[in-house]
Structure formats: C-alpha cells, structure tokens
Enzyme design. Structure first.
Site, PDB file in Angstrom:
ATOM      1  N   HIS A   1       0.848  -1.183   0.000  1.00 53.12           N
ATOM      2  CA  HIS A   1       0.000   0.000   0.000  1.00 53.12           C
ATOM      3  C   HIS A   1       0.879   1.226   0.000  1.00 53.12           C
ATOM      4  O   HIS A   1       1.928   1.238   0.631  1.00 53.12           O
ATOM      5  CB  HIS A   1      -0.916   0.007   1.241  1.00 53.12           C
ATOM      6  CG  HIS A   1      -2.074   0.913   1.084  1.00 53.12           C
ATOM      7  ND1 HIS A   1      -1.992   2.247   1.379  1.00 53.12           N
ATOM      8  CD2 HIS A   1      -3.322   0.680   0.618  1.00 53.12           C
ATOM      9  CE1 HIS A   1      -3.166   2.795   1.103  1.00 53.12           C
ATOM     10  NE2 HIS A   1      -3.986   1.881   0.648  1.00 53.12           N
TER      11      HIS A   1
ATOM     12  N   ASP B   1      -7.890  -5.638   0.051  1.00 54.90           N
ATOM     13  CA  ASP B   1      -8.358  -6.296  -1.169  1.00 54.90           C
ATOM     14  C   ASP B   1      -7.997  -7.765  -1.233  1.00 54.90           C
ATOM     15  O   ASP B   1      -8.639  -8.535  -1.946  1.00 54.90           O
ATOM     16  CB  ASP B   1      -7.775  -5.584  -2.398  1.00 54.90           C
ATOM     17  CG  ASP B   1      -8.401  -4.225  -2.575  1.00 54.90           C
ATOM     18  OD1 ASP B   1      -9.581  -4.099  -2.243  1.00 54.90           O
ATOM     19  OD2 ASP B   1      -7.711  -3.307  -3.020  1.00 54.90           O
TER      20      ASP B   1
HETATM   21  N1  ACO Z   1       4.323  -7.245  -4.812  1.00 54.15           N
HETATM   22  C1  ACO Z   1       5.675  -7.306  -4.922  1.00 54.15           C
HETATM   23  N2  ACO Z   1       6.505  -6.252  -4.753  1.00 54.15           N
HETATM   24  C2  ACO Z   1       5.925  -5.069  -4.482  1.00 54.15           C
HETATM   25  C3  ACO Z   1       4.520  -4.933  -4.349  1.00 54.15           C
HETATM   26  C4  ACO Z   1       3.712  -6.076  -4.526  1.00 54.15           C
HETATM   27  N3  ACO Z   1       2.387  -6.031  -4.418  1.00 54.15           N
HETATM   28  N4  ACO Z   1       4.236  -3.649  -4.061  1.00 54.15           N
HETATM   29  C5  ACO Z   1       5.395  -3.000  -4.016  1.00 54.15           C
HETATM   30  N5  ACO Z   1       6.421  -3.871  -4.270  1.00 54.15           N
HETATM   31  C6  ACO Z   1       7.866  -3.568  -4.238  1.00 54.15           C
HETATM   32  C7  ACO Z   1       8.306  -2.824  -5.488  1.00 54.15           C
HETATM   33  O1  ACO Z   1       8.731  -3.667  -6.517  1.00 54.15           O
HETATM   34  C8  ACO Z   1       9.441  -1.981  -4.928  1.00 54.15           C
HETATM   35  O2  ACO Z   1      10.563  -2.818  -4.779  1.00 54.15           O
HETATM   36  P1  ACO Z   1      12.041  -2.218  -5.041  1.00 54.15           P
HETATM   37  O3  ACO Z   1      12.298  -1.244  -3.934  1.00 54.15           O
HETATM   38  O4  ACO Z   1      12.936  -3.411  -5.023  1.00 54.15           O
HETATM   39  O5  ACO Z   1      12.004  -1.559  -6.404  1.00 54.15           O
HETATM   40  C9  ACO Z   1       8.952  -1.608  -3.512  1.00 54.15           C
HETATM   41  O6  ACO Z   1       8.081  -2.692  -3.131  1.00 54.15           O
HETATM   42  C10 ACO Z   1       8.222  -0.289  -3.443  1.00 54.15           C
HETATM   43  O7  ACO Z   1       7.191  -0.311  -4.400  1.00 54.15           O
HETATM   44  P2  ACO Z   1       6.465   0.985  -4.983  1.00 54.15           P
HETATM   45  O8  ACO Z   1       5.870   0.656  -6.317  1.00 54.15           O
HETATM   46  O9  ACO Z   1       7.384   2.171  -4.897  1.00 54.15           O
HETATM   47  O10 ACO Z   1       5.303   1.206  -3.920  1.00 54.15           O
HETATM   48  P3  ACO Z   1       4.065   2.166  -4.092  1.00 54.15           P
HETATM   49  O11 ACO Z   1       3.797   2.732  -2.755  1.00 54.15           O
HETATM   50  O12 ACO Z   1       4.238   3.107  -5.230  1.00 54.15           O
HETATM   51  O13 ACO Z   1       2.899   1.133  -4.537  1.00 54.15           O
HETATM   52  C11 ACO Z   1       0.932  -0.121  -4.595  1.00 54.15           C
HETATM   53  C12 ACO Z   1       1.780   0.884  -3.815  1.00 54.15           C
HETATM   54  C13 ACO Z   1       0.569   0.450  -5.993  1.00 54.15           C
HETATM   55  C14 ACO Z   1      -0.356  -0.390  -3.835  1.00 54.15           C
HETATM   56  C15 ACO Z   1       1.756  -1.421  -4.786  1.00 54.15           C
HETATM   57  O14 ACO Z   1       2.102  -1.953  -3.509  1.00 54.15           O
HETATM   58  C16 ACO Z   1       1.037  -2.479  -5.612  1.00 54.15           C
HETATM   59  O15 ACO Z   1       1.118  -2.441  -6.849  1.00 54.15           O
HETATM   60  N6  ACO Z   1       0.309  -3.426  -4.943  1.00 54.15           N
HETATM   61  C17 ACO Z   1      -0.464  -4.424  -5.637  1.00 54.15           C
HETATM   62  C18 ACO Z   1      -1.781  -3.832  -6.066  1.00 54.15           C
HETATM   63  C19 ACO Z   1      -2.724  -3.652  -4.895  1.00 54.15           C
HETATM   64  O16 ACO Z   1      -2.936  -4.553  -4.100  1.00 54.15           O
HETATM   65  N7  ACO Z   1      -3.347  -2.463  -4.831  1.00 54.15           N
HETATM   66  C20 ACO Z   1      -4.350  -2.166  -3.805  1.00 54.15           C
HETATM   67  C21 ACO Z   1      -4.038  -0.964  -3.021  1.00 54.15           C
HETATM   68  S1  ACO Z   1      -5.215  -0.812  -1.715  1.00 54.15           S
HETATM   69  C22 ACO Z   1      -6.569  -0.134  -2.414  1.00 54.15           C
HETATM   70  O17 ACO Z   1      -6.619   0.453  -3.469  1.00 54.15           O
HETATM   71  C23 ACO Z   1      -7.820  -0.296  -1.579  1.00 54.15           C
END
Ligand code: ACO
Length: 435
Positions: free
Chosen positions: A311, A369
């Site tokens: 998140h 989710d």
């Molecule tokens: N699975 C694996 N790795 C992940 C995930 C994930 N779900 N989310 C983040 N990471 C990793 C990234 O690859 C990154 O790794 P790195 O540092 O080695 O490059 C690190 O964690 C940081 O990731 P960011 O993309 O910078 O995190 P951000 O805060 O921008 O993303 C988000 C948040 C979009 C929710 C992301 O975690 C994601 O895509 N999750 C899956 C989709 C999801 O479940 N969304 C629901 C959100 S809740 C809602 O809307 C009610």
C-alpha cells in the site's frame, strides 16, 4: 468547510540563488506542511513530486491515516470500531455531516436514502445499449455519468440544496445501478429495491433474487456486506478521490465527478486490485505453486507483483485488512466455502509472504483487497463485480470530499505544473525540405 490549519513557524528554502521563507502549517494530528504556494513567484522554480508522495493537495477534516502506525480514522473514529459497531448508513452520515447521527437524525437519513433508491424507468434503457459481456465497471462509468442527464434539478454546484439532493441520490441509487449491471451481465431481469430492507440486504436481494425465487436474507452475509461497505467508504486523498476533487475543481456537476472517480478506481493498482488478487490466486492454482510464484515476484519477472499486497500509505499493516480477514472467515464458515480450493492457496501465500525477508524489508502486507476478493467470491459475486462493489461503497467518501472541496474558500481549479524535457522552440520545416 471552515478552514482550521494553524500557522506553525516558517521553513527556509535556498533555491535559485535566493533564500526564501515559506509558511509552515499544522493540522490537528499528523505531520506539518510547508506552504509552497508562493514559491514559484519567489524563486522562479516549481517543485517536482510524481505520484504526490510528499504533497498535500488540500486541507480536509474527513479522514486521517497514519500509515506507519496502521491507523485509519473517519471524523476521528477508528475504522475497526465503526466496522464492528456501526452501520454503513450511519458511517455515510458521519462522513457527510462530521458527527454521528442521533436516533431522530438517523431515522430521517435512513428514510431519505431509502426513498431515493429507485431509478427513472427510462434510465433502464441505458443498460440495454451495452453488450451483454460488457465489464460492469464500464456500465457503472457510463450510467453514473448519465445520471446528470436525468437529474438536472441537482446539478447546480452553487446551490447547497441541489448538492445535498445529488448526494442523497447517488448514495441511494448506486446499489440499484450496481445490481442492474450485475443482472444485465447475468442475463436476468432487474429486481426493484424494497423499502422495508436495510441498505446491504436490499442490495443483496437486488443482486440475487430472481422472478422464480425470492432471495432469503442471510443476516451473516448482510452484516458482511455492510461491513465491506464500511471498510471501503473513504480513504483520504487516494487516486480516485483526488480525481473526483480535480474534476470538481472546474465546477463540473457531481454526477460527472463521481463518474471520473469510478474510472480511476477501475485500475488494478487501485480498486481493481481485489479482482486482480483473485485472478492471481486462480493463476497460482495450488499450494505447491505458491513458492515458485513468490520467487517470480521476487525476481520481478515481467513486472509480476503480489496483488492484494502493499500500500502506498500503510507501511505497517492495513487496519481494514484485520477486520476484513475476520469477516472473510465468518462468511466462508456460513456458506460452507472452507473447501474452496483457492482458500489454502491464499493462506499459504499470506504465510510465505509474511515470513519472507523480501516482503518484510519492503513492508508489504496483505491489504484489504486480498481478503475482500475471497469473501466476495464466497458470497456469490463474480470477480468482475468486485470493483463495482468498491465503487458503490466509496461513493459516499467521494461525495463527502467533493462537498468539502466545494465549500472550501481556498479551493481553486487544480492545475499541476511540469518539468518539460521535450524539444525547445524550433522553426517549422516545410515537408519537401525535411530529411
Ligand atoms: N508485490 C511485490 N513487490 C511489491 C509490491 C507487490 N504487491 N508492491 C510493491 N512492491 C515492491 C516494489 O517492486 C518496490 O521494490 P524495489 O524497492 O525493489 O524496487 C517496492 O516494493 C516499493 O514499491 P512501490 O511501487 O514504490 O510502492 P508504491 O507505494 O508506489 O505502490 C501499490 C503501492 C501500488 C499499492 C503497490 O504496492 C502495488 O502495486 N500493490 C499491488 C496492487 C494492490 O494490491 N493495490 C491495492 C491498493 S489498496 C486499495 O486500493 C484499496
């Protein structure tokens, strides 16, 4: 909205060869903010913050999140208390008005919403324009936008009474529209709302009753539905809410603004995550495949992520996920879906991810989710309906935020700037002279 930010000193910024003082403000809780509104005039520079990770876009008094501590408050009340003790309509009242209703206020609000649930008979023709296999979110976007073509008497954003009527109409009609989107894709006749039923039960009946057999309300499922609505009601300045505010900042009518929010919510990084999480579980298929799948995620193969994990704001745990996990267990027990082959896959994935250094280091926890997808499937909803249910519940949050923006004296049209890296000015070359 009565603005309440308090000045709390100044921050000094040295940029462009100049040192300028910028005002610092405090809210009631949470980090202070630096007001950079006059920075361009003073330094000739903009700030750059893709994804708005350090930028507050507005003052708000609706929802507070402390992502590190895993806290989510609506008008000061913790989400777990609301989910366990309140009802969705009470939470709607709270989000819209700022206080919990007393008994008389609750009765009046309940009655107003209940009496706005029907749709104009002509409105049903819209649904027939869609292909049978249309995604219900496409139907939601289109039909909610079309409300502004039907309810002209509640589109004047400068009239507080019209704004209120539009708000009541949307909270009341969203379940009817969502249920029709579901029925349309299932090829079944639409079911009209029943005023004697509560909000969640009415919605379930509109989804699952058929002319040949009425739907018997199951109190465990109705409670779970209501709780799912509460858990998704508002979430501060997330992508779809910011979209609603940005659309509204131009003075667009409320139905158009909510349609914009629905469009934004549809994406898999936002509201589409519960659908994506379930598809991921189906793709993994068996407990044995969990390990190799997690390895693929860690290798960042083709951008594979664990859907339903992580998140932008919660870096400890998602407080909604805790309540949702409990609701998930209750629903699975009630419908006897403990034998669903996806459940052990979900549990194994949760276990592996929570104990793996890759996910611990990046603070990646199951979000709401992850559990809502499994729960909704067990309740009988197809995956394509998951984001629709989220949109239904989030409508009140969007509306409360839109109303707050509309009545905020500091509100101006939203207009971010950019750092331009394209071609500098050059002269037009006639086609015969180009290489
Ligand atoms: N699975 C694996 N790795 C992940 C995930 C994930 N779900 N989310 C983040 N990471 C990793 C990234 O690859 C990154 O790794 P790195 O540092 O080695 O490059 C690190 O964690 C940081 O990731 P960011 O993309 O910078 O995190 P951000 O805060 O921008 O993303 C988000 C948040 C979009 C929710 C992301 O975690 C994601 O895509 N999750 C899956 C989709 C999801 O479940 N969304 C629901 C959100 S809740 C809602 O809307 C009610």
């Amino acid at each position: 909205m009565e603005n309440k930010v308090k000045p709390n000193g100044k921050a000094t910024l040295t940029a462009g060869g100049k040192s300028v003082e910028l005002p610092v403000y405090s809210g009631s809780v949470g980090p202070d903010v630096i007001d950079i509104g006059k920075m361009y005039a003073q330094t000739g520079m903009f700030t750059l913050d893709p994804g708005f990770t350090s930028t507050a876009s507005c003052e708000s008094q609706i929802t507070y999140i402390d992502g590190d501590a895993g806290i989510l408050l609506h008008r000061g009340y913790p989400i777990d208390q609301l989910a366990e003790q309140s009802s969705f309509l009470e939470v709607c009242y709270l989000l819209l008005k700022g206080e919990l209703p007393n008994a008389a206020q609750h009765k009046e609000f309940d009655s107003t919403i209940t009496r706005h649930t029907m749709l104009h008979a002509q409105f049903d023709r819209f649904f027939e324009g869609f292909r049978r296999d249309a995604h219900p979110m496409a139907i939601m976007c289109g039909t909610v936008g079309a409300l502004s073509a039907f309810y002209h008497d509640s589109t004047n954003v400068d009239d507080p009474i019209q704004r209120q009527v539009a708000q009541h109409r949307m909270i009341a009609k969203m379940p009817t529209i969502a249920a029709r989107a579901f029925k349309y894709s299932a090829g079944q006749p639409f079911v009209s709302p029943r005023n004697e039923l509560d909000y969640a039960s009415n919605f379930l009946r509109m989804c699952f009753a058929v002319p040949a057999e009425d739907y018997k309300i199951n109190p465990v499922l109705a409670k779970a539905m209501d709780r799912i609505f509460i858990l998704h009601a508002d979430h501060e300045q997330n992508a779809s809410t910011s979209t609603v505010r940005l659309a509204g900042s131009s003075g667009a009518n409320p139905f158009a603004c909510i349609a914009a929010g629905i469009a934004c919510l549809w994406g898999p990084a936002h509201g589409g995550a519960n659908e994506a999480a379930l598809q991921m579980l189906q793709e993994i298929g068996t407990v044995e495949n969990v390990g190799p799948y997690v390895q693929k995620v860690k290798n960042k193969e083709a951008g594979v992520r664990l859907m339903g994990f992580g998140h932008r704001v919660y870096k400890n745990y998602d407080p909604r996920a805790k309540v949702m996990a409990q609701t998930c267990r209750e629903v699975l027990k009630e419908v006897g879906a403990e034998s669903d082959p996806l459940l052990p896959v979900a549990l194994e994935l949760e276990r592996v991810a929570l104990s793996d250094e890759y996910f611990i280091e990046r603070k990646l926890y199951p979000n709401v989710d992850f559990y809502s997808g499994i729960t909704l499937k067990a309740m009988g909803f197809p995956t394509s309906m998951f984001t629709v249910l989220f949109a239904l519940a989030r409508t009140v949050g969007w509306i409360a935020q839109w109303e707050e923006m509309t009545t905020d004296n500091t509100q101006r049209i939203g207009r971010p700037r950019q750092v331009y890296t394209g071609a500098p000015q050059r002269d037009y070359v006639p086609i015969g002279q180009r290489k």
